[in-house]
Design a protein around this motif. Structure first.
Motif, PDB file in Angstrom:
ATOM      1  N   PRO A 133       0.658  -1.195   0.019  1.00  0.00           N
ATOM      2  CA  PRO A 133       0.100  -0.108  -0.041  1.00  0.00           C
ATOM      3  C   PRO A 133       0.846   1.166  -0.072  1.00  0.00           C
ATOM      4  O   PRO A 133       1.867   1.118   0.537  1.00  0.00           O
ATOM      5  N   ARG A 151       2.746   4.476   1.264  1.00  0.00           N
ATOM      6  CA  ARG A 151       3.053   4.681   2.637  1.00  0.00           C
ATOM      7  C   ARG A 151       3.926   5.936   2.490  1.00  0.00           C
ATOM      8  O   ARG A 151       4.961   5.809   1.744  1.00  0.00           O
ATOM      9  N   ALA A 198      -2.449   4.555  14.608  1.00  0.00           N
ATOM     10  CA  ALA A 198      -3.102   3.630  13.961  1.00  0.00           C
ATOM     11  C   ALA A 198      -3.882   4.365  13.047  1.00  0.00           C
ATOM     12  O   ALA A 198      -3.989   3.910  11.648  1.00  0.00           O
ATOM     13  N   ARG A 199      -4.564   5.616  13.348  1.00  0.00           N
ATOM     14  CA  ARG A 199      -5.374   6.380  12.385  1.00  0.00           C
ATOM     15  C   ARG A 199      -4.613   6.918  11.297  1.00  0.00           C
ATOM     16  O   ARG A 199      -4.997   7.074  10.344  1.00  0.00           O
ATOM     17  N   LEU A 202      -1.954   5.864  10.242  1.00  0.00           N
ATOM     18  CA  LEU A 202      -1.527   4.934   9.087  1.00  0.00           C
ATOM     19  C   LEU A 202      -2.824   4.361   8.198  1.00  0.00           C
ATOM     20  O   LEU A 202      -2.612   4.299   6.977  1.00  0.00           O
ATOM     21  N   THR A 203      -3.818   4.179   8.805  1.00  0.00           N
ATOM     22  CA  THR A 203      -4.888   3.638   8.095  1.00  0.00           C
ATOM     23  C   THR A 203      -5.817   4.939   7.154  1.00  0.00           C
ATOM     24  O   THR A 203      -6.067   4.506   6.239  1.00  0.00           O
ATOM     25  N   ASP A 204      -5.860   5.905   7.691  1.00  0.00           N
ATOM     26  CA  ASP A 204      -6.643   6.956   7.335  1.00  0.00           C
ATOM     27  C   ASP A 204      -5.822   8.015   6.267  1.00  0.00           C
ATOM     28  O   ASP A 204      -6.220   8.529   5.289  1.00  0.00           O
ATOM     29  N   GLY A 239      -1.993   6.677   5.343  1.00  0.00           N
ATOM     30  CA  GLY A 239      -1.041   6.244   4.732  1.00  0.00           C
ATOM     31  C   GLY A 239       0.455   6.620   5.348  1.00  0.00           C
ATOM     32  O   GLY A 239       1.528   6.588   4.580  1.00  0.00           O
ATOM     33  N   GLU A 298       2.994   6.740   8.335  1.00  0.00           N
ATOM     34  CA  GLU A 298       3.624   6.059   9.552  1.00  0.00           C
ATOM     35  C   GLU A 298       4.598   6.971  10.541  1.00  0.00           C
ATOM     36  O   GLU A 298       5.379   7.577   9.986  1.00  0.00           O
ATOM     37  N   ASP A 351       4.058  -2.527  10.249  1.00  0.00           N
ATOM     38  CA  ASP A 351       3.062  -2.172   9.088  1.00  0.00           C
ATOM     39  C   ASP A 351       2.227  -3.483   9.030  1.00  0.00           C
ATOM     40  O   ASP A 351       2.873  -4.819   9.007  1.00  0.00           O
ATOM     41  N   PRO A 352       0.923  -3.686   9.230  1.00  0.00           N
ATOM     42  CA  PRO A 352       0.284  -4.938   8.760  1.00  0.00           C
ATOM     43  C   PRO A 352       0.508  -5.550   7.633  1.00  0.00           C
ATOM     44  O   PRO A 352       0.449  -6.798   7.447  1.00  0.00           O
ATOM     45  N   PHE A 353       0.756  -4.587   6.522  1.00  0.00           N
ATOM     46  CA  PHE A 353       1.180  -5.335   5.243  1.00  0.00           C
ATOM     47  C   PHE A 353       2.364  -6.082   5.391  1.00  0.00           C
ATOM     48  O   PHE A 353       2.607  -7.215   4.914  1.00  0.00           O
TER      49      PHE A 353
END
Lengths: 417, 417
Positions: free
Chosen positions: A16, A18, A343-344, A346-348, A350, A352, B45-47
């Protein structure tokens, strides 16, 4: 017979998007990734030999040294550390490790595994050592080797090294530094600082993937290592050395690694060709931009992130006057949940950012600005997203002020300049 | 300040076209090279976690094992060997190494560096050991561990392993094999053969670049390694192990490497992400084609090269009944200069074949057919070029016969079939 059903075999790797703004690894320079996919050649192909020689010359400039013994160790940054320590230290010899964060503990640990007598001195996390504190410890312990981290990402501190070489010289001590997190983004001068050995990794300011460890060794270090030389039986010829106090590792035997990189080209491991290509490109990019220019860019990006997070309304950890350019530890505000915020991001978004170890665990986030990502747009993107996520969590983040402060600290970008 | 003038900085890496038909490294599969240039992600990263888990599962199928402890060691194939030996052997323990080529000497050498008491038995180069010869040596020396190369490219021999596990079991001996050169192109069955540890590299039959070493460990091996566990100080928590007979390496401490790959995800090194991507793709391609189908393809390509060089008028070295599928040692004919022929193949045709070590130095060329290059067109191209160069050197090479023999031995290609 165990076999995967074809239907259970995953597809080609497809990461994905990042933006890696943690303490490393960070997003690699695109041209480093392109170099990684160049076709392979044989390990004694004239092209390979030339690529190895070029890489040595490029890293001499990165390290600011004329050391002939400037090479890569095939492994991650801790492989380079272990190669240096196991090759320089005989079992039972004394090693002094000043510890100012997790990676000082790591040097002590690796030296202990090499059966050294390890002495440590410690300072509070967030501080560095004065030269006189190190000299006093040398006088008290009379080590064979001083092993000192330069930049410890666990605390973000950058230990000044410029006066340490002269102290080591005065007391007949070998001087090694782990510059994994610092080299390329902060001042470094192997020869001027009197270093006998230094190691690094690609995944921080050099802007490449983990898996190759640049190393440089002074003539004094080479002499110590050569005195322990032992060429392995399968390829040993008459007159080759066979020391009884041999290095307690084959893979990390720097005498053999020097023979592989040196004019004799004596087979040791099979060089990790793709990692070599990547390491070569990391150094090439750095020198094309200019070593000092790259350090300056890290200083500006680091200042932008520092001023930006402060203007957001956050506090930073540690003695900021001794902070590395490329990472800042940001205190997690009271009442704000540290891991969900990360975490947000990263997920919302991308993006880190890093967590932390040991005494700082749960107390700070670590935000990096290094290598390819030591850029104003990466800083502004991160501040903006962090501000948004903090606001949603009820913290009154001042995003406009942060972006303004960061831009001012970074100064004109080259396009504007 | 040492700095390279911009004009002396070399251009981007741009390797010449090469068909690598030596004993390895060989040309990587194109999709493995593409995987190497995929963007990086953070190590937690989960990935990334998922990519690591997928890689473990893929290599379980490659090794034909259900071993939980199936991972990568970040380094070349000899890094995997050293990790296995230094983690399994306590200083002073006995290790038996049957030596049938250079890489047997390497296992003995690495075990000696790990301070083992090493016993070797040797057989003539070009031969393998009978199970009873190995059992007798086990009875005579009572080792803790048997370290046995499977395929030794220095002689091209493939040591049968299928009866050895039972012998080791009977005598309470741990059984380790170095399958660097063999796995993927020759039969391998970690569980069925009773292996406690096996290691490899990517640069042979797996068709990737050197720099990552797949490893698998039985539960018995894991138990031995766990009994020596020691979590490093910087990240140690209450209740973590701290054995006094700790493994004499941090980087190669398989207990810590298992914790990094296992559910605890305890930080050790920073995984070499690009090498992981490459290793994952090597295994993925192998399993998509089918493990047995890939071994069969190596068998057919190896037979094609064997019959081809014989039909050219050349003789081969060693006990061909025990030859690895993926490499053949060809005797350099009297009066033909070995190195100039190899050099002409490289410069005029872009084809690399191998030289040799030790007792075979100057006597044989080693020609590989492995991974991506275990193909009929690669065999025919090599035979044709070799024949042409030999003819020019005055050796009456029969190219037409060689191409015919090779095609017949390979059998129908999948497009024809």
């Amino acid at each position: 017979m165990t076999d995967l059903r074809t239907s259970s075999i995953p597809g080609p790797i497809d990461p994905p998007p990042r933006l890696l703004m943690g303490p490393g690894p960070i997003s690699a320079y695109p041209s480093v990734l392109r170099a990684m996919s160049a076709p392979l050649v044989g390990q004694y192909d004239p092209f390979m030999t030339e690529a190895m020689a070029q890489t040595q010359e490029l890293y001499r400039a990165v390290w600011d040294t004329t050391n002939q013994a400037t090479m890569l160790v095939d492994g991650t940054s801790r492989a380079g550390i272990e190669a240096a320590l196991v090759s320089l230290i005989r079992p039972g010899e004394k090693v002094l490790v000043p510890v100012f964060g997790r990676f000082g503990h790591l040097l002590a640990e690796i030296a202990e595994r090499a059966m050294a007598q390890v002495h440590t001195i410690e300072t509070e996390w967030g501080q560095v050592f004065t030269p006189s504190a190190i000299e006093q410890a040398i006088i008290a312990t009379r080590p064979k080797l001083l092993a000192l981290v330069q930049g410890d990402t666990s605390t973000t501190m950058n230990q000044p090294l410029d006066e340490i070489g002269a102290i080591c010289e005065r007391h007949g001590v070998l001087f090694y530094t782990d510059a994994t997190a610092s080299v390329g983004g902060n001042d470094f001068a192997a020869d001027a600082w009197g270093l006998d050995a230094a190691t690094a990794g690609l995944q921080k300011c050099l802007g490449g993937p983990s898996g190759s460890s640049p190393i440089t060794l002074s003539e004094k270090a080479v002499e110590v290592i050569r005195s322990r030389g032992r060429v392995e039986v399968g390829i040993r010829e008459d007159g080759d050395p066979d020391a009884s106090d041999f290095i307690r590792s084959n893979y990390f035997d720097l005498a053999m690694i020097m023979d592989y990189w040196g004019p004799r080209r004596l087979n040791h491991h099979t060089e990790a060709t793709s990692m070599l290509y990547g390491a070569r490109e990391c150094a090439r990019l750095l020198l094309l931009e200019g070593r000092q220019a790259v350090i300056d860019r890290h200083a500006r990006a680091g200042a932008a992130m520092l001023d930006g997070v402060r203007a957001l309304g956050l506090q930073v950890f540690g003695d900021v006057a001794h902070k590395m350019n490329n990472v800042v530890a940001v205190r997690i505000p009271d009442g704000v949940p540290g891991d969900p915020i990360r975490a947000r991001l990263l997920t919302d978004f991308g993006i880190e950012i890093g967590t932390s170890f040991g005494p700082l665990h749960g107390l700070v986030w670590r935000i990096g600005t290094m290598g390819y990502n030591a850029r104003l747009d990466a800083v502004l993107t991160t501040l903006s997203a962090l501000g948004a996520v903090l606001s949603q969590a009820g913290f009154p983040a001042r995003v406009d002020a942060a972006l303004e402060a960061a831009s001012a600290a970074f100064g004109p970008t080259s396009k504007e300049a």
